[in-house]
Design an enzyme around this catalytic site. Structure first.
Site, PDB file in Angstrom:
ATOM      1  N   GLY A   1      -3.401  -0.177  11.375  1.00 22.53           N
ATOM      2  CA  GLY A   1      -4.756   0.363  11.417  1.00 22.53           C
ATOM      3  C   GLY A   1      -5.370   0.647  10.069  1.00 22.53           C
ATOM      4  O   GLY A   1      -5.421  -0.225   9.203  1.00 22.53           O
TER       5      GLY A   1
ATOM      6  N   ALA B   1      -6.199   3.659   6.717  1.00 19.52           N
ATOM      7  CA  ALA B   1      -5.723   4.831   5.971  1.00 19.52           C
ATOM      8  C   ALA B   1      -6.847   5.306   5.060  1.00 19.52           C
ATOM      9  O   ALA B   1      -7.358   4.530   4.250  1.00 19.52           O
ATOM     10  CB  ALA B   1      -4.481   4.490   5.152  1.00 19.52           C
TER      11      ALA B   1
ATOM     12  N   CYS C   1      -2.712  -3.366  -2.681  1.00 16.53           N
ATOM     13  CA  CYS C   1      -3.347  -4.515  -2.026  1.00 16.53           C
ATOM     14  C   CYS C   1      -3.475  -5.713  -2.956  1.00 16.53           C
ATOM     15  O   CYS C   1      -4.323  -6.591  -2.744  1.00 16.53           O
ATOM     16  CB  CYS C   1      -4.712  -4.126  -1.461  1.00 16.53           C
ATOM     17  SG  CYS C   1      -4.621  -2.786  -0.256  1.00 16.53           S
TER      18      CYS C   1
ATOM     19  N   THR D   1       0.846  -1.179   0.000  1.00 20.07           N
ATOM     20  CA  THR D   1       0.000   0.000   0.000  1.00 20.07           C
ATOM     21  C   THR D   1       0.887   1.236   0.000  1.00 20.07           C
ATOM     22  O   THR D   1       2.108   1.149   0.166  1.00 20.07           O
ATOM     23  CB  THR D   1      -0.972   0.021   1.192  1.00 20.07           C
ATOM     24  OG1 THR D   1      -1.988   1.009   0.959  1.00 20.07           O
ATOM     25  CG2 THR D   1      -0.260   0.368   2.493  1.00 20.07           C
TER      26      THR D   1
END
Length: 264
Positions: free
Chosen positions: A206, A208, A224, A118
């Protein structure tokens, strides 16, 4: 954006955990996990921290490692930390080397989070989520579904309909104004990514959310591992919002999904 076929992967591929995962017959229904509240009525609020400017990625990793250890030991409170990073790529534990198309474009960091490649950079709000799932629910899939719900409720504050997909972790926006895909289905763009890790049921890494990043920077990777769909941002969708606007919406939606927070 690169084009090609969608490489199939199991749902919740953006998870890396060394905590035991108990199968649940309910995990096929993420909407049932819209809330991930503390089990104790008098649970302390989650600390909410916003860092201005650009945060060095390696420093962020070191901070998270230390904070997760402290949460496990009971010497620090749960924390959500909002940051922006300079342009960089990160590789999760499932990253395919072929998906790094231009390895010399930006720094590349291997991380312990789940998922694939990513991008992080200015104009993207990264929220590092350090929660003790033992205080809530020891259910990884429910936690990921709740992170998706948090993003969806945040986007709803700007009249954007974010959607989840069973086979693609993250939050997606349907783009009816764009040409349909080769199979006739509607075009979809990813507006928010999720990649987490658990250490003895304490989460880190976490989400984004793309507010106003340079979307061309995604061209150096297959985000991804999905080449069939593109990426978008709030500003790309025509919304003149600021990072501050998004932070306010994130805070309200967080309390709806995860419970009270406390700013310092």
């Amino acid at each position: 954006m690169p084009t090609g076929k969608l490489r199939q992967k199991p749902p919740y591929a953006a998870i890396m955990t060394n905590s035991p995962v108990t199968p649940s017959t309910e995990t096929q229904q993420p909407k049932r996990y819209a809330r991930f509240l503390p089990q104790e009525a008098d649970a302390p609020p989650v600390e909410w921290l916003i860092t201005e400017g650009l945060t060095d990625y390696e420093e962020a990793l070191a901070f998270m490692e230390a904070r997760v250890q402290a949460i496990r030991e009971g010497t620090a409170s749960e924390l959500v930390w909002l940051v922006e990073h300079p342009p960089l790529y990160t590789a999760g534990t499932s990253a395919n080397a072929e998906d790094l198309l231009t390895p010399d474009r930006f720094p590349v960091f291997n991380t312990g989070r789940g998922g694939e490649y990513t991008y992080h950079g200015p104009g993207q709000r990264v929220a590092y989520v350090m929660l003790d799932l033992k205080r809530r629910r020891e259910d990884v899939r429910a936690f990921v579904a709740s992170l998706e719900q948090w993003i969806i409720e945040t986007l709803a504050a700007f009249n954007i309909k974010g959607e989840r997909r069973e086979d693609r972790v993250g939050v997606w926006v349907v783009r009816p104004e764009k040409p349909r895909l080769a199979d006739g289905s509607m075009c979809e763009d990813k507006i928010a990514a999720i990649g987490i890790r658990l250490r003895r049921w304490v989460s880190f890494h976490g989400i984004a959310i793309n507010v106003e990043p340079d979307l061309s920077h995604y061209g150096g990777i297959v985000p991804c591992g999905i080449s069939e769909h593109g990426v978008t941002s709030l500003v790309d969708l025509g919304l003149p919002v600021t990072m501050g606007d998004v932070d306010v919406a994130l805070g309200k939606a967080f309390e709806s999904v995860f419970g009270p927070r406390q700013t310092k």
